[in-house]
Design an enzyme around this catalytic site. Sequence first.
Site, short mmCIF file in Angstrom:
data_model
loop_
_atom_site.label_atom_id
_atom_site.label_comp_id
_atom_site.label_asym_id
_atom_site.label_seq_id
_atom_site.Cartn_x
_atom_site.Cartn_y
_atom_site.Cartn_z
N LYS A 1 0.82 -1.21 0.00
CA LYS A 1 0.00 0.00 0.00
C LYS A 1 0.86 1.27 0.00
CE LYS A 1 -3.98 -2.22 2.24
NZ LYS A 1 -4.95 -2.15 3.34
N TYR B 1 -12.28 -1.51 -3.48
CA TYR B 1 -12.78 -1.68 -2.12
C TYR B 1 -14.30 -1.49 -2.03
CZ TYR B 1 -8.27 -2.31 0.26
OH TYR B 1 -7.08 -2.82 0.72
N PHE C 1 -15.21 3.99 7.29
CA PHE C 1 -13.83 4.31 6.91
C PHE C 1 -13.62 4.33 5.39
CE2 PHE C 1 -13.98 -0.30 7.88
CZ PHE C 1 -13.54 -0.83 6.67
N ARG D 1 -2.21 -14.39 4.14
CA ARG D 1 -2.82 -13.66 5.27
C ARG D 1 -2.09 -13.96 6.58
NH1 ARG D 1 -7.38 -10.55 3.96
NH2 ARG D 1 -8.18 -10.61 6.07
N THR E 1 -5.57 -7.05 10.56
CA THR E 1 -5.82 -5.72 9.96
C THR E 1 -5.23 -4.61 10.83
OG1 THR E 1 -7.93 -6.65 9.21
CG2 THR E 1 -7.64 -4.26 8.98
N ARG F 1 2.42 -6.62 8.97
CA ARG F 1 1.71 -5.48 9.57
C ARG F 1 2.26 -5.15 10.95
NH1 ARG F 1 -4.27 -7.05 7.29
NH2 ARG F 1 -4.23 -5.71 5.43
N ASN G 1 -1.97 0.19 6.70
CA ASN G 1 -1.46 -1.07 7.24
C ASN G 1 -0.60 -1.86 6.24
OD1 ASN G 1 -3.52 -1.93 5.63
ND2 ASN G 1 -4.71 -2.92 7.22
N HIS H 1 -2.15 -5.34 1.41
CA HIS H 1 -3.44 -6.01 1.24
C HIS H 1 -3.20 -7.45 0.80
CE1 HIS H 1 -7.30 -7.16 -0.56
NE2 HIS H 1 -6.60 -7.57 -1.60
N GLU I 1 -9.75 -10.16 -7.99
CA GLU I 1 -8.78 -9.08 -7.79
C GLU I 1 -7.62 -9.17 -8.78
OE1 GLU I 1 -9.70 -8.58 -3.01
OE2 GLU I 1 -7.71 -9.18 -3.65
P1 ATP Z 1 -7.12 -5.82 3.13
O1 ATP Z 1 -8.47 -6.09 2.47
O2 ATP Z 1 -6.56 -4.46 2.75
O3 ATP Z 1 -6.16 -6.95 2.94
P2 ATP Z 1 -8.14 -6.75 5.63
O4 ATP Z 1 -8.78 -7.83 4.82
O5 ATP Z 1 -7.25 -7.13 6.75
O6 ATP Z 1 -7.34 -5.75 4.70
P3 ATP Z 1 -10.65 -5.35 5.58
O7 ATP Z 1 -11.67 -5.50 6.64
O8 ATP Z 1 -10.87 -5.99 4.25
O9 ATP Z 1 -9.25 -5.79 6.21
O10 ATP Z 1 -10.44 -3.79 5.38
C1 ATP Z 1 -9.84 -3.29 4.19
C2 ATP Z 1 -8.92 -2.17 4.56
O11 ATP Z 1 -9.69 -1.08 5.07
C3 ATP Z 1 -7.94 -2.47 5.70
O12 ATP Z 1 -6.78 -3.16 5.29
C4 ATP Z 1 -7.60 -1.07 6.16
O13 ATP Z 1 -6.68 -0.42 5.28
C5 ATP Z 1 -8.96 -0.40 6.08
N1 ATP Z 1 -9.71 -0.52 7.34
C6 ATP Z 1 -10.33 -1.64 7.82
N2 ATP Z 1 -10.92 -1.40 9.00
C7 ATP Z 1 -10.69 -0.09 9.28
C8 ATP Z 1 -11.03 0.78 10.34
N3 ATP Z 1 -11.74 0.35 11.39
N4 ATP Z 1 -10.59 2.06 10.30
C9 ATP Z 1 -9.87 2.52 9.25
N5 ATP Z 1 -9.52 1.76 8.20
C10 ATP Z 1 -9.90 0.47 8.20
MG MG Z 2 -9.94 -7.42 3.08
#
Ligand code: ATP
Ligand code: MG
Length: 138
Positions: free
Chosen positions: A10, A50, A58, A86, A92, A103, A113, A116, A127
């Site tokens: 990212k 997304y 968010f 993962r 996350t 992370r 973070n 992805h 994707e």
């Molecule tokens: P990713 O999809 O990026 O791999 P993830 O699967 O761990 O991450 P998701 O729940 O899919 O988490 O959320 C997508 C992205 O949105 C997170 O990686 C983070 O950048 C952002 N995000 C998720 N939760 C929050 C939150 N509570 N506040 C701010 N940003 C968030």
């Molecule tokens: Mg995700």
Amino acid sequence: MTNRTLAIIKPDAVKKMLTGKIIDRILKGGFAIIHMKQIHLTKKQAEGFYAIHRDKPFYNDLVAFMSSAPCIVLVLKKENAVDELRKVIGATNPDLADEGTIRKDFADNIQNNAIHGSDSNENAIKEIAFFFSTSEIL
Ligand code: ATP
Ligand code: MG
């Protein structure tokens, strides 16, 4: 394909010059890099990628962050690639991520973070197709 997943290094991590260190973790995790490119996502592309989170509080900040600067997109190959990546990425929220995960070591906060990883085989296929044309994948 159950042996492929999509990763995005990212904008926070790219800006902090962490690309090499993160790729090193990915390779040490036993993944082969099938494709890799740098891309500066448009706001529209970030919104599309997304879209699943469009109703979350968010979402707007996440889209702004993901389109703020270039990121690196990778197609990775390993047996059970989605789950394996993962594990290497960690939770996350970096405060909750296990020791030794990307992370835990490189993320700034729950939004910025570092990386992805696809969360299912079905989404990995979608994707990968989002970023790479069929001719690039074959
Ligand atoms: P990713 O999809 O990026 O791999 P993830 O699967 O761990 O991450 P998701 O729940 O899919 O988490 O959320 C997508 C992205 O949105 C997170 O990686 C983070 O950048 C952002 N995000 C998720 N939760 C929050 C939150 N509570 N506040 C701010 N940003 C968030
Ligand atoms: Mg995700």
